[in-house]
Motif scaffolding. Structure first.
Motif, short mmCIF file in Angstrom:
data_model
loop_
_atom_site.label_atom_id
_atom_site.label_comp_id
_atom_site.label_asym_id
_atom_site.label_seq_id
_atom_site.Cartn_x
_atom_site.Cartn_y
_atom_site.Cartn_z
N ALA A 143 -4.01 9.71 7.36
CA ALA A 143 -3.13 8.60 7.00
C ALA A 143 -3.40 7.39 7.89
N LEU A 144 -3.64 7.64 9.17
CA LEU A 144 -3.97 6.56 10.11
C LEU A 144 -5.26 5.86 9.71
N SER A 145 -6.32 6.62 9.44
CA SER A 145 -7.60 6.01 9.08
C SER A 145 -7.51 5.26 7.77
N GLN A 146 -6.74 5.79 6.82
CA GLN A 146 -6.54 5.08 5.55
C GLN A 146 -5.79 3.77 5.78
N ALA A 150 0.86 -1.18 0.00
CA ALA A 150 0.00 0.00 0.00
C ALA A 150 0.89 1.23 0.00
N VAL A 151 0.66 2.14 -0.93
CA VAL A 151 1.43 3.38 -1.03
C VAL A 151 0.60 4.53 -0.49
N LEU A 152 1.17 5.29 0.44
CA LEU A 152 0.51 6.45 1.03
C LEU A 152 1.25 7.70 0.59
N THR A 153 0.51 8.67 0.06
CA THR A 153 1.12 9.90 -0.44
C THR A 153 0.40 11.10 0.16
N GLY A 154 0.84 12.30 -0.21
CA GLY A 154 0.23 13.52 0.30
C GLY A 154 -0.88 14.01 -0.61
N GLY A 155 -0.50 14.79 -1.63
CA GLY A 155 -1.46 15.25 -2.63
C GLY A 155 -1.18 14.59 -3.96
N LEU A 156 -2.22 14.19 -4.66
CA LEU A 156 -2.04 13.46 -5.92
C LEU A 156 -1.40 14.32 -7.00
N GLY A 157 -1.46 15.64 -6.86
CA GLY A 157 -0.88 16.51 -7.88
C GLY A 157 0.52 16.98 -7.56
N LEU A 169 5.51 -8.46 -6.51
CA LEU A 169 5.24 -7.31 -5.66
C LEU A 169 4.12 -6.51 -6.32
N ILE A 170 3.00 -6.38 -5.63
CA ILE A 170 1.81 -5.77 -6.22
C ILE A 170 1.34 -4.60 -5.36
N ILE A 171 1.22 -3.43 -5.98
CA ILE A 171 0.66 -2.27 -5.28
C ILE A 171 -0.86 -2.39 -5.34
N VAL A 172 -1.48 -2.59 -4.19
CA VAL A 172 -2.92 -2.84 -4.14
C VAL A 172 -3.72 -1.58 -3.78
N SER A 173 -3.03 -0.54 -3.30
CA SER A 173 -3.73 0.68 -2.90
C SER A 173 -2.80 1.88 -2.96
N LEU A 174 -3.33 3.00 -3.42
CA LEU A 174 -2.64 4.29 -3.40
C LEU A 174 -3.59 5.31 -2.79
N GLN A 175 -3.22 5.85 -1.62
CA GLN A 175 -4.10 6.76 -0.89
C GLN A 175 -3.39 8.09 -0.66
N ALA A 176 -4.15 9.20 -0.83
CA ALA A 176 -3.61 10.55 -0.61
C ALA A 176 -4.16 11.10 0.70
N ASN A 177 -3.26 11.54 1.58
CA ASN A 177 -3.68 11.98 2.91
C ASN A 177 -3.64 13.50 3.12
#
Length: 266
Positions: A146-149, A103-110, A131-139
């Motif tokens: 980020a915690l809730s995601q 799972a990849v966690l980022t800030g802003g998608l732009g 190796l498979i990225i199953v989720s990309l979330q912007a916090n």
């Protein structure tokens, strides 16, 4: 550096990653007729017009930490984010292995800097199809989000191999979720930046590694470059730094439980 140069430095920014608020702050700086502006753009395209406006009024602009490469900025000063992301991916392989869900966690998608880190990471792990990225979330640089995601991701993927965070709140947010589920070491966490809570979680064994940037040098070099430009002087960089294609790379370290005390003694 401001004291050394005999100038006044003002630091300002929006409380969240808002390009509109960032532009409003820059407009205020232009109206105040500052001698130079340093910007860490939330979105590279969004600030092109305001950078053009500043330069047309004779105010030099540099970008730091995050670039706006198609703007009229004079220099970008900061991390080579693609290479930093690639380093993160290479160290990920060493720490977490070559098979599992990520799972990849980022800030802003732009945000260009964050997207370059993600691209570097993806390129580094591309030769490992298991190796498979199953989720990309912007916090939006919000650790609570980020915690809730991370909590939701762990519910959806109980067999998750690892979280990879590319902004400062991501790794500690994931660490809180992993700690709550008592999965220390079972779910690996690698991140970016060395905020105190990240260093604490590395020492506790919840975060296995983080990319350390050099924010002090970003600020130090940025102010020096703006001062030289404003005074019509040839750019004089501190020893160990050089400009290539209007880019000044301030470098990184990779911090792990094994070297944390060397670089960040308690």
């Amino acid at each position: 550096m401001a004291k050394e140069l005999g100038v006044k430095a003002i630091f300002n920014g929006p409380p969240i990653g808002s390009s509109a608020q960032q532009i409003s702050i820059i407009e205020g700086a232009i109206s105040s007729k500052v001698a130079g502006i340093g910007i860490s753009p939330n979105e590279p395209e969004a600030v092109e017009t305001i950078i053009k406006s500043a330069t047309e009024k004779g105010i030099p602009v540099i970008t730091f930490d995050s670039d706006s490469p198609n703007s009229l900025r004079s220099y970008y000063i900061g991390t080579d984010n693609y290479q930093a992301g690639k380093t993160l991916g290479e160290r990920f392989i060493e720490i977490a292995g070559t098979k599992g869900k990520i799972a990849v966690l980022t800030g802003g998608l732009g945000a260009m800097n964050l997207n370059e880190r993600i691209k570097g990471f993806k390129d580094a792990i591309a030769e490992y199809p298991d190796l498979i990225i199953v989720s990309l979330q912007a916090n939006d640089d919000d650790e609570a989000l980020a915690l809730s995601q991370a909590e939701a991701i762990l519910q959806s993927y109980p067999d998750l191999l690892a979280f990879v965070g590319v902004n400062a709140p991501a790794a500690p947010g994931a660490a809180r979720a992993v700690k709550a589920l008592d999965k220390k070491g079972e779910v690996k966490i690698l991140g970016f930046d060395t905020v105190p809570i990240t260093l604490d979680f590395i020492r506790q064994g919840y975060i296995q590694g983080t990319v350390a940037q050099r924010p002090y040098m970003m600020g130090y070099v940025s102010l020096k470059v703006l001062y030289d430009i404003d005074n019509g002087k040839e750019i004089q960089l501190p020893e160990g730094f050089e400009a290539a294609d209007e880019i000044i790379d301030t470098g990184i370290l990779f911090i792990t439980p094994e070297n944390i005390d060397e670089h960040f003694p308690e």
